[in-house]
Design a protein around this motif. Structure first.
Motif, PDB file in Angstrom:
ATOM      1  N   ARG A 189       0.777  -1.240  -0.024  1.00  0.00           N
ATOM      2  CA  ARG A 189       0.058   0.000   0.061  1.00  0.00           C
ATOM      3  C   ARG A 189       0.829   1.178  -0.113  1.00  0.00           C
ATOM      4  NH1 ARG A 189      -3.470  -2.292   4.952  1.00  0.00           N
ATOM      5  NH2 ARG A 189      -4.662  -3.887   3.975  1.00  0.00           N
ATOM      6  N   GLU A 190       2.013   1.279   0.692  1.00  0.00           N
ATOM      7  CA  GLU A 190       2.765   2.224   0.967  1.00  0.00           C
ATOM      8  C   GLU A 190       3.630   2.475  -0.679  1.00  0.00           C
ATOM      9  OE1 GLU A 190       4.195   5.747   2.802  1.00  0.00           O
ATOM     10  OE2 GLU A 190       2.971   4.301   3.265  1.00  0.00           O
ATOM     11  N   ARG A 191       3.866   1.455  -1.276  1.00  0.00           N
ATOM     12  CA  ARG A 191       4.293   1.669  -2.379  1.00  0.00           C
ATOM     13  C   ARG A 191       3.261   2.228  -3.568  1.00  0.00           C
ATOM     14  NH1 ARG A 191       7.092  -3.362  -1.851  1.00  0.00           N
ATOM     15  NH2 ARG A 191       5.677  -4.163  -3.399  1.00  0.00           N
ATOM     16  N   ALA A 221      -9.356  13.338  -9.424  1.00  0.00           N
ATOM     17  CA  ALA A 221      -8.688  12.063  -9.300  1.00  0.00           C
ATOM     18  C   ALA A 221      -8.651  11.787  -7.611  1.00  0.00           C
ATOM     19  CB  ALA A 221      -7.224  11.961  -9.660  1.00  0.00           C
ATOM     20  N   ILE A 222      -8.488  12.784  -6.803  1.00  0.00           N
ATOM     21  CA  ILE A 222      -8.598  12.443  -5.416  1.00  0.00           C
ATOM     22  C   ILE A 222      -9.930  12.171  -4.863  1.00  0.00           C
ATOM     23  CG2 ILE A 222      -8.215  13.600  -2.978  1.00  0.00           C
ATOM     24  CD1 ILE A 222      -5.797  13.053  -4.258  1.00  0.00           C
ATOM     25  N   ARG A 223     -10.879  12.633  -5.519  1.00  0.00           N
ATOM     26  CA  ARG A 223     -12.399  12.443  -5.155  1.00  0.00           C
ATOM     27  C   ARG A 223     -12.621  11.031  -5.396  1.00  0.00           C
ATOM     28  NH1 ARG A 223     -17.427  12.154  -7.786  1.00  0.00           N
ATOM     29  NH2 ARG A 223     -19.132  12.605  -6.347  1.00  0.00           N
ATOM     30  N   LEU A 224     -12.159  10.415  -6.594  1.00  0.00           N
ATOM     31  CA  LEU A 224     -12.349   9.029  -6.881  1.00  0.00           C
ATOM     32  C   LEU A 224     -11.630   8.021  -5.986  1.00  0.00           C
ATOM     33  CD1 LEU A 224     -12.323   8.743 -10.875  1.00  0.00           C
ATOM     34  CD2 LEU A 224     -14.200   8.609  -9.484  1.00  0.00           C
ATOM     35  N   PHE A 225     -10.514   8.297  -5.678  1.00  0.00           N
ATOM     36  CA  PHE A 225      -9.653   7.668  -4.494  1.00  0.00           C
ATOM     37  C   PHE A 225     -10.257   7.517  -3.460  1.00  0.00           C
ATOM     38  CE2 PHE A 225      -6.004   8.288  -7.387  1.00  0.00           C
ATOM     39  CZ  PHE A 225      -5.610   6.826  -7.759  1.00  0.00           C
ATOM     40  N   LEU A 270     -13.528   7.915  -2.646  1.00  0.00           N
ATOM     41  CA  LEU A 270     -14.883   7.194  -2.744  1.00  0.00           C
ATOM     42  C   LEU A 270     -14.625   5.749  -2.753  1.00  0.00           C
ATOM     43  CD1 LEU A 270     -16.740   9.117  -5.387  1.00  0.00           C
ATOM     44  CD2 LEU A 270     -17.181   9.034  -2.880  1.00  0.00           C
ATOM     45  N   SER A 271     -13.290   5.261  -3.287  1.00  0.00           N
ATOM     46  CA  SER A 271     -12.977   4.101  -3.193  1.00  0.00           C
ATOM     47  C   SER A 271     -12.413   3.697  -1.831  1.00  0.00           C
ATOM     48  CB  SER A 271     -11.709   3.733  -4.161  1.00  0.00           C
ATOM     49  OG  SER A 271     -12.035   4.183  -5.468  1.00  0.00           O
ATOM     50  N   ASP A 272     -11.911   4.360  -1.017  1.00  0.00           N
ATOM     51  CA  ASP A 272     -11.348   4.150   0.222  1.00  0.00           C
ATOM     52  C   ASP A 272     -11.048   5.390   0.849  1.00  0.00           C
ATOM     53  OD1 ASP A 272     -10.647   1.624   2.131  1.00  0.00           O
ATOM     54  OD2 ASP A 272      -9.108   3.429   2.325  1.00  0.00           O
ATOM     55  N   PRO A 273     -11.717   5.898   1.847  1.00  0.00           N
ATOM     56  CA  PRO A 273     -11.290   6.999   2.497  1.00  0.00           C
ATOM     57  C   PRO A 273     -10.020   7.121   3.100  1.00  0.00           C
ATOM     58  CG  PRO A 273     -13.404   6.208   3.219  1.00  0.00           C
ATOM     59  CD  PRO A 273     -12.967   5.046   2.610  1.00  0.00           C
ATOM     60  N   ILE A 274      -9.287   6.109   3.584  1.00  0.00           N
ATOM     61  CA  ILE A 274      -8.106   6.180   4.019  1.00  0.00           C
ATOM     62  C   ILE A 274      -7.053   6.556   2.941  1.00  0.00           C
ATOM     63  CG2 ILE A 274      -6.125   4.939   4.965  1.00  0.00           C
ATOM     64  CD1 ILE A 274      -8.111   3.419   6.754  1.00  0.00           C
ATOM     65  N   LEU A 275      -7.309   5.687   1.624  1.00  0.00           N
ATOM     66  CA  LEU A 275      -6.317   5.874   0.615  1.00  0.00           C
ATOM     67  C   LEU A 275      -6.540   7.516  -0.008  1.00  0.00           C
ATOM     68  CD1 LEU A 275      -4.867   4.957  -1.712  1.00  0.00           C
ATOM     69  CD2 LEU A 275      -7.230   4.155  -2.834  1.00  0.00           C
ATOM     70  N   GLY A 276      -7.882   7.996  -0.122  1.00  0.00           N
ATOM     71  CA  GLY A 276      -7.869   9.385  -0.410  1.00  0.00           C
ATOM     72  C   GLY A 276      -7.176  10.359   0.620  1.00  0.00           C
ATOM     73  N   LYS A 277      -7.340  10.222   1.855  1.00  0.00           N
ATOM     74  CA  LYS A 277      -6.614  11.042   2.845  1.00  0.00           C
ATOM     75  C   LYS A 277      -5.182  11.133   2.657  1.00  0.00           C
ATOM     76  CE  LYS A 277      -6.226  11.824   7.833  1.00  0.00           C
ATOM     77  NZ  LYS A 277      -6.773  11.364   9.051  1.00  0.00           N
TER      78      LYS A 277
END
Length: 341
Positions: free
Chosen positions: A275-277, A297-301, A303-310
């Motif tokens: 995940r870090e990579r 792009a950030i919005r899509l990420f 929506l996919s996963d809040p932690i990923l987007g943050k």
């Protein structure tokens, strides 16, 4: 058969998940000046340069027998800048030294009852099948044991067609596959001619067809056998699978599940290091784009996963605050007038 092997190979490689450690420069040609510095770098920084991984499939079944090795982005850029042919030479030397790369070929199987009860679109080519929803069966073993002696003969003349399926495998129902079944043969007729299945690299083990005439290689050109069907001369007949299911599948789904595979992949397939990579490799791709596209792009990420987007947002903000690297020095060639002064 060649198509089946390639499809199975692609399926296994697609479902590989990495874990463990391996030596990065196992087959490196250390006498080559272009890679010598990289080998020394690997010795001095083993944690940074050799995050290789032994492979395991989604259900702990073996995939690549020699292990799967990954490079961090900075090391990959270093190799591509200093030695663009590193991986080609690595594979070539491994085969020449009889350290043959090998794969276990496996097939993921769903029964008709499984298909009816699964809560995701199993025919979506962009997603991985979820764990514990399928049966994995070992099919065969793929070994790279010979380097091509003539790339044109063994590669450029090859013709793989998804429409060439053995009895019992009807192919998926998605439109992506169906379009390729019809288009591949048309391109091969244009590129290699009507007799492309008689070129040595493409000749099937068992072949009964009515294709004949046209550009070489025609060989015997089927002699005086009839070129029409039906006929009274014991010519080949179409194969009909008597147990082929008559029931058709209709797949219904809403757009709300489009981002679910990303969430599943991020949380259930990748480990913490992977995940870090993923974050570190994604952030540089968002830097050159406009702020508007970056926000989308950030919005899509998110929506996919809040932690990923943050985490992407935080990493992107840090990257945008960093000063730009200095422009590389450009060496100017002397002008014609300067050379003649």
């Amino acid at each position: 058969m060649a198509l089946l092997v390639c499809c199975l190979f692609a399926l296994i490689v697609k479902n590989i998940v990495c874990s463990g450690d391996n030596e990065l420069y196992k087959y490196a040609n250390q006498t080559d000046p272009a890679t010598e510095q990289l080998v020394e770098f690997a010795k001095e920084h083993p944690q940074d340069s050799a995050p290789g991984h032994k492979a395991r499939s989604m259900q702990e079944a073996k995939g690549l027998e020699q292990g799967l090795e990954n490079l961090p982005d900075d090391v990959a850029q270093e190799i591509s800048a200093r030695d663009p042919d590193y991986y080609n030479r690595d594979l070539y030397n491994a085969i020449e030294n009889k350290s043959y790369p090998a794969w276990e070929l496996e097939m993921d199987v769903l029964t008709f009852e499984n298909i009816k009860n699964i809560n995701y679109n199993k025919f979506d080519v962009t997603r991985l099948w979820k764990k514990d929803t399928y049966i994995r069966m070992k099919v065969s073993r793929l070994i790279f044991n010979k380097n091509p002696d003539n790339m044109f003969r063994v590669s450029e003349l090859s013709a793989f067609n998804p429409g060439n399926l053995v009895p019992g495998i009807t192919g998926p129902v998605d439109t992506f596959f169906r379009s390729r079944r019809s288009s591949y043969r048309e391109t091969q007729l244009y590129r290699l001619g009507a007799n492309h299945n008689r070129i040595n690299v493409n000749v099937p083990w068992h072949w009964n067809v009515y294709d004949r005439d046209g550009p070489p290689p025609v060989k015997g050109n089927m002699k005086d056998a009839p070129n029409y069907y039906p006929n009274s001369f014991h010519g080949p007949v179409p194969y009909v699978d008597p147990i082929r299911p008559k029931e058709r599948f209709l797949v219904y789904e809403a757009n709300v599940v489009d981002l679910e595979p990303v969430n599943y992949f991020f949380n259930h397939i990748l480990d913490c290091e992977q995940r870090e990579r993923l974050l570190n490799n994604t952030i540089p791709t968002l830097l050159p784009v406009s702020p508007k596209l970056r926000r989308r792009a950030i919005r899509l990420f998110t929506l996919s996963d809040p932690i990923l987007g943050k985490k992407l947002t935080e990493g992107l903000e840090r990257a945008l605050r960093m000063p730009l690297p200095p422009s590389p020095e450009v060496l100017k060639a002397p002008s014609y007038q300067q050379e003649n002064q």
